[in-house]
Design a protein around this motif. Structure first.
Motif, PDB file in Angstrom:
ATOM      1  N   ALA A  14       0.830  -1.206   0.000  1.00 14.16           N
ATOM      2  CA  ALA A  14       0.000   0.000   0.000  1.00 14.16           C
ATOM      3  C   ALA A  14       0.864   1.257   0.000  1.00 14.16           C
ATOM      4  O   ALA A  14       0.584   2.211  -0.745  1.00 14.16           O
ATOM      5  CB  ALA A  14      -0.945  -0.001   1.198  1.00 14.16           C
ATOM      6  N   ASP A  15       1.917   1.263   0.815  1.00 11.99           N
ATOM      7  CA  ASP A  15       2.818   2.420   0.853  1.00 11.99           C
ATOM      8  C   ASP A  15       3.478   2.645  -0.501  1.00 11.99           C
ATOM      9  O   ASP A  15       3.657   3.784  -0.929  1.00 11.99           O
ATOM     10  CB  ASP A  15       3.900   2.237   1.928  1.00 11.99           C
ATOM     11  N   ASP A  16       3.825   1.562  -1.166  1.00 11.19           N
ATOM     12  CA  ASP A  16       4.537   1.645  -2.441  1.00 11.19           C
ATOM     13  C   ASP A  16       3.629   2.022  -3.603  1.00 11.19           C
ATOM     14  O   ASP A  16       4.025   2.794  -4.480  1.00 11.19           O
ATOM     15  CB  ASP A  16       5.221   0.298  -2.727  1.00 11.19           C
ATOM     16  N   LEU A  17       2.394   1.522  -3.618  1.00 10.71           N
ATOM     17  CA  LEU A  17       1.556   1.647  -4.817  1.00 10.71           C
ATOM     18  C   LEU A  17       0.320   2.537  -4.677  1.00 10.71           C
ATOM     19  O   LEU A  17      -0.306   2.854  -5.683  1.00 10.71           O
ATOM     20  CB  LEU A  17       1.097   0.255  -5.268  1.00 10.71           C
ATOM     21  N   ALA A  18      -0.043   2.931  -3.483  1.00  9.06           N
ATOM     22  CA  ALA A  18      -1.302   3.657  -3.287  1.00  9.06           C
ATOM     23  C   ALA A  18      -1.399   4.905  -4.159  1.00  9.06           C
ATOM     24  O   ALA A  18      -2.429   5.152  -4.792  1.00  9.06           O
ATOM     25  CB  ALA A  18      -1.484   4.017  -1.818  1.00  9.06           C
ATOM     26  N   GLN A  19      -0.346   5.690  -4.224  1.00 10.95           N
ATOM     27  CA  GLN A  19      -0.389   6.930  -5.000  1.00 10.95           C
ATOM     28  C   GLN A  19      -0.503   6.637  -6.495  1.00 10.95           C
ATOM     29  O   GLN A  19      -1.292   7.279  -7.201  1.00 10.95           O
ATOM     30  CB  GLN A  19       0.845   7.770  -4.714  1.00 10.95           C
ATOM     31  N   SER A  20       0.238   5.665  -7.002  1.00  9.20           N
ATOM     32  CA  SER A  20       0.172   5.308  -8.422  1.00  9.20           C
ATOM     33  C   SER A  20      -1.207   4.769  -8.787  1.00  9.20           C
ATOM     34  O   SER A  20      -1.754   5.101  -9.843  1.00  9.20           O
ATOM     35  CB  SER A  20       1.227   4.253  -8.767  1.00  9.20           C
ATOM     36  N   LEU A  21      -1.758   3.937  -7.923  1.00 10.31           N
ATOM     37  CA  LEU A  21      -3.091   3.389  -8.179  1.00 10.31           C
ATOM     38  C   LEU A  21      -4.143   4.497  -8.192  1.00 10.31           C
ATOM     39  O   LEU A  21      -5.014   4.526  -9.068  1.00 10.31           O
ATOM     40  CB  LEU A  21      -3.443   2.335  -7.125  1.00 10.31           C
ATOM     41  N   ARG A  22      -4.062   5.415  -7.224  1.00 10.76           N
ATOM     42  CA  ARG A  22      -5.034   6.511  -7.177  1.00 10.76           C
ATOM     43  C   ARG A  22      -4.928   7.390  -8.416  1.00 10.76           C
ATOM     44  O   ARG A  22      -5.921   7.770  -9.016  1.00 10.76           O
ATOM     45  CB  ARG A  22      -4.847   7.359  -5.915  1.00 10.76           C
ATOM     46  N   ARG A  23      -3.688   7.693  -8.852  1.00  9.95           N
ATOM     47  CA  ARG A  23      -3.492   8.517 -10.051  1.00  9.95           C
ATOM     48  C   ARG A  23      -4.072   7.823 -11.283  1.00  9.95           C
ATOM     49  O   ARG A  23      -4.754   8.435 -12.089  1.00  9.95           O
ATOM     50  CB  ARG A  23      -2.008   8.811 -10.238  1.00  9.95           C
ATOM     51  N   TYR A  24      -3.818   6.520 -11.414  1.00 10.80           N
ATOM     52  CA  TYR A  24      -4.372   5.770 -12.538  1.00 10.80           C
ATOM     53  C   TYR A  24      -5.898   5.807 -12.508  1.00 10.80           C
ATOM     54  O   TYR A  24      -6.539   6.080 -13.527  1.00 10.80           O
ATOM     55  CB  TYR A  24      -3.883   4.314 -12.507  1.00 10.80           C
ATOM     56  N   LEU A  25      -6.469   5.556 -11.346  1.00  8.26           N
ATOM     57  CA  LEU A  25      -7.924   5.557 -11.228  1.00  8.26           C
ATOM     58  C   LEU A  25      -8.505   6.938 -11.508  1.00  8.26           C
ATOM     59  O   LEU A  25      -9.559   7.065 -12.135  1.00  8.26           O
ATOM     60  CB  LEU A  25      -8.342   5.050  -9.843  1.00  8.26           C
ATOM     61  N   GLU A  26      -7.808   7.975 -11.093  1.00  7.70           N
ATOM     62  CA  GLU A  26      -8.281   9.333 -11.362  1.00  7.70           C
ATOM     63  C   GLU A  26      -8.277   9.609 -12.860  1.00  7.70           C
ATOM     64  O   GLU A  26      -9.217  10.190 -13.403  1.00  7.70           O
ATOM     65  CB  GLU A  26      -7.410  10.346 -10.625  1.00  7.70           C
TER      66      GLU A  26
END
Length: 187
Positions: A14-26
């Protein structure tokens, strides 16, 4: 996460991927608030699925495939209307000193691009966003989209062609006096 057991490995993921996942979803759904909710749903599914993760792909690819399914499920609902986030909003913040007319031109260009990406079939839109905007490889895109490498490459290629054709029909492209790429809508 509502009283669920959180595994130690999950925290690192979660620490590693949360920001990338949120950006992709956005970028995929076009709404920051919805993307945040979908990001939380994705992280919950990752936590739930982690014990059965077999390692046939990388954690990143597996996590993005979950995010892709979460977003697709969300958009399948008939009441949902897709909006793509302006590319400059996510990629880099706008300089507050930028002239108003430049902001308007960028807004118009992004509006054109957003409308075209919005019109792409889901499979093309996902491939284009994952590969060209998120910078994932064609192999990773194929894994996330649950298709062959050849199919992923075809989707990326066709999405780019549709984007180019639609923009060429709608916009007149040129470089201004500062050699900055611009567009004006065709009448």
């Amino acid at each position: 996460m509502n009283g669920e057991v959180v595994q130690p490995a999950f925290r690192a993921i979660a620490d590693d991927l949360a920001q990338s996942l949120r950006r992709y979803l956005e970028r995929y759904v076009g709404d920051p608030a919805v993307a945040q909710d979908l990001s939380q749903e994705t992280l919950m599914r990752i936590n739930q699925g982690l014990p059965s993760f077999a390692g046939r792909s990388s954690i990143k690819t597996w996590a993005f495939s979950i995010a892709n399914r979460v977003a697709a499920d969300y958009l399948r609902h008939p009441d949902r209307r897709l909006h793509i986030v302006e590319l400059d909003e996510v990629a880099e913040p706008i300089d507050p000193d930028r002239a108003l007319d430049e902001k308007m031109m960028l807004g118009e260009m992004n509006e054109c691009i957003r409308a075209v990406i919005d019109s792409l079939p889901d499979s093309y839109r996902a491939a284009l966003i994952l590969h060209d905007l998120e910078g994932l490889s064609a192999e990773q895109t194929a894994e996330i989209c649950a298709c062959s490498l050849a199919t992923a490459k075809i989707r990326i290629h066709r999405a780019r062609l549709r984007l180019k054709e639609a923009l060429t029909k709608r916009c007149e492209f040129y470089r201004d006096q500062d050699n900055v790429f611009r567009c004006d809508r065709k009448a």
